[in-house]
Design an enzyme around this catalytic site. Structure first.
Site, PDB file in Angstrom:
ATOM      1  N   HIS A 177       0.840  -1.201   0.000  1.00 51.34           N
ATOM      2  CA  HIS A 177       0.000   0.000   0.000  1.00 51.34           C
ATOM      3  C   HIS A 177       0.879   1.257   0.000  1.00 51.34           C
ATOM      4  O   HIS A 177       0.713   2.147  -0.835  1.00 51.34           O
ATOM      5  CB  HIS A 177      -0.905  -0.055   1.251  1.00 51.34           C
ATOM      6  CG  HIS A 177      -1.686   1.191   1.529  1.00 51.34           C
ATOM      7  ND1 HIS A 177      -3.056   1.200   1.617  1.00 51.34           N
ATOM      8  CD2 HIS A 177      -1.300   2.466   1.762  1.00 51.34           C
ATOM      9  CE1 HIS A 177      -3.476   2.428   1.887  1.00 51.34           C
ATOM     10  NE2 HIS A 177      -2.423   3.223   1.979  1.00 51.34           N
ATOM     11  N   GLU A 178       1.850   1.294   0.921  1.00 57.91           N
ATOM     12  CA  GLU A 178       2.719   2.471   1.022  1.00 57.91           C
ATOM     13  C   GLU A 178       3.600   2.648  -0.212  1.00 57.91           C
ATOM     14  O   GLU A 178       3.816   3.758  -0.679  1.00 57.91           O
ATOM     15  CB  GLU A 178       3.604   2.381   2.268  1.00 57.91           C
ATOM     16  CG  GLU A 178       2.851   2.460   3.590  1.00 57.91           C
ATOM     17  CD  GLU A 178       1.937   3.661   3.681  1.00 57.91           C
ATOM     18  OE1 GLU A 178       2.329   4.771   3.246  1.00 57.91           O
ATOM     19  OE2 GLU A 178       0.807   3.503   4.175  1.00 57.91           O
ATOM     20  N   HIS A 231       1.945   4.476  -3.006  1.00 59.80           N
ATOM     21  CA  HIS A 231       2.009   5.934  -2.785  1.00 59.80           C
ATOM     22  C   HIS A 231       3.369   6.454  -3.229  1.00 59.80           C
ATOM     23  O   HIS A 231       3.472   7.448  -3.942  1.00 59.80           O
ATOM     24  CB  HIS A 231       1.886   6.268  -1.291  1.00 59.80           C
ATOM     25  CG  HIS A 231       0.505   6.143  -0.720  1.00 59.80           C
ATOM     26  ND1 HIS A 231      -0.600   6.725  -1.279  1.00 59.80           N
ATOM     27  CD2 HIS A 231       0.066   5.529   0.404  1.00 59.80           C
ATOM     28  CE1 HIS A 231      -1.668   6.453  -0.530  1.00 59.80           C
ATOM     29  NE2 HIS A 231      -1.282   5.726   0.501  1.00 59.80           N
TER      30      HIS A 231
HETATM   31 ZN    ZN Z   1      -2.214   5.234   2.291  1.00 57.38          ZN
END
Ligand code: ZN
Length: 380
Positions: free
Chosen positions: A65-66, A69
């Site tokens: 998830h990170e 980003h």
């Molecule tokens: Zn996030």
């Protein structure tokens, strides 16, 4: 913050905070204690092994998830400092904002989308395992991973900073009103409302018997409350600071130190009886070749001061952050943050005109925080 670097993925430094052990334990424990009801008949140790595996894969999901980003931020030209896993999942530290609302939206929404996609993948895998009659315990862990990733994706989309949904809201407000700072304030305020809702729900859960879940939710709400307040203050301060130029806060005509005197001489003839702690270092013809501060002086042993020249210990000019007098202070702050510097030389076409220190800047920030009503910002 007690974070341990563990290496690089896709070029990004990855760190793990000690508090990850808490969630690792919580996830292992909750999985190991619910699996026996869902899939009875295995030895107890096996439930714990399955729990630990599930918890580790979940941590990898958080990292994925990170990293999305981080990858989209890098693609938009935003500097990525590092990715850290901690108590509430992951944090990707970025060196500033995207240049357009569209890019800001993409960076924000990519993380939750990854979580939702992982939920679909784990769900499909668990379904597949179930239908081919594989070991039910493995499929159960797959279903659990799908459920938690789904929850993470949806939770992160809640519209309030500092959650991803808050960044999405900010991008939307930015596109709508054309003002990123005002949009940031709006998203931060939404975050505060969200925090109160979470704290309320946490207390309710606590009172109705779900102690651990309630406390965790209230704690999370408190964290979001604190972070959203900090973001609002930052946004308002930035708004006020946007009009201040480097030339307004610099110390003009700074005293310079000759490059070819000894450190001993420099301390006695310049440093003592003067209030400055940083000096541009000038060559014989007046050109600036670097900067000397108390830090470099402290590095010279007292016995060596008489035979060490200032030029030998000064920070060379290319390593000193510089600024122009008509640049906004906010741009300089961003630059100092990304270069990990604490002072900058100010130069225009005629040469050195001033110096800005961390103390000048932190005083300025403090003053603007106190006077944080944006309409009262002085014009320059
Ligand atoms: Zn996030």
């Amino acid at each position: 913050m007690g974070s341990i670097p563990i290496g690089r993925i896709a070029g990004f430094p990855i760190a793990v905070n000690w508090s990850v052990l808490v969630i690792l334990w919580l996830f292992t424990w909750s999985l190991a204690s619910t699996l026996p009801d869902a899939e009875p008949g295995y030895p107890t140790a096996l439930y714990w092994v399955a729990g630990a595996c599930g918890a580790l894969i979940l941590l990898a999901s958080l990292l994925a998830h990170e990293l999305t980003h981080a990858i989209l931020a890098r693609r938009a030209g935003v500097r990525v400092f590092d990715v850290t896993l901690w108590l509430f999942g992951g944090v990707t530290r970025l060196g500033g904002d995207a240049k357009t609302p569209k890019e800001a939206f993409r960076i924000a929404v990519s993380g939750p989308l990854t979580s939702l996609m992982l939920a679909a993948v784990f769900g499909a895998a668990a379904y597949g395992l179930d239908s081919v009659g594989a070991e039910p315990l493995v499929a159960a862990v797959g279903w659990w991973l799908a459920a938690v990733n789904l929850l993470l994706g949806l939770f992160n989309l809640l519209p309030g900073a500092p959650l991803d949904g808050g960044r999405v809201l900010k991008a939307y407000l930015w596109r709508r009103h054309g003002d990123p700072v005002r949009a940031g304030v709006g998203a931060a305020r939404a975050g505060r409302i969200l925090a109160f809702v979470l704290i309320g729900l946490g207390l309710l859960q606590f009172l109705t018997g779900s102690v651990v879940g309630g406390v965790w939710l209230a704690f999370l709400g408190w964290f979001i409350f604190a972070a959203s307040r900090e973001e609002e203050t930052q946004a308002v301060t930035q708004q006020a600071l946007a009009r201040v130029r480097v030339g307004d806060v610099m110390t003009a005509h700074p005293h310079t130190a000759p490059a070819d005197i000894t450190v001993e001489d420099f301390i006695h003839r310049y440093l003592l009886g003067d209030r400055h702690s940083a000096y541009p270092v000038a060559d014989r013809d007046g050109t600036i070749i670097g900067l000397i501060t108390l830090v470099q002086l402290r590095g010279v042993e007292p016995g060596r001061r008489a035979d060490t020249l200032v030029r030998e210990v000064a920070i060379p000019l290319p390593e000193v952050p510089t600024a122009a007098p008509d640049e906004p202070v906010t741009v300089l702050l961003e630059r100092l943050r990304s270069q990990a510097g604490d002072r900058a030389l100010v130069a225009d076409s005629s040469g050195l005109v001033g110096i800005v220190t961390a103390r000048d800047l932190s005083r300025l920030l403090e003053v603007y925080r106190i006077a944080s009503a944006p309409s009262q910002a002085p014009h320059h």
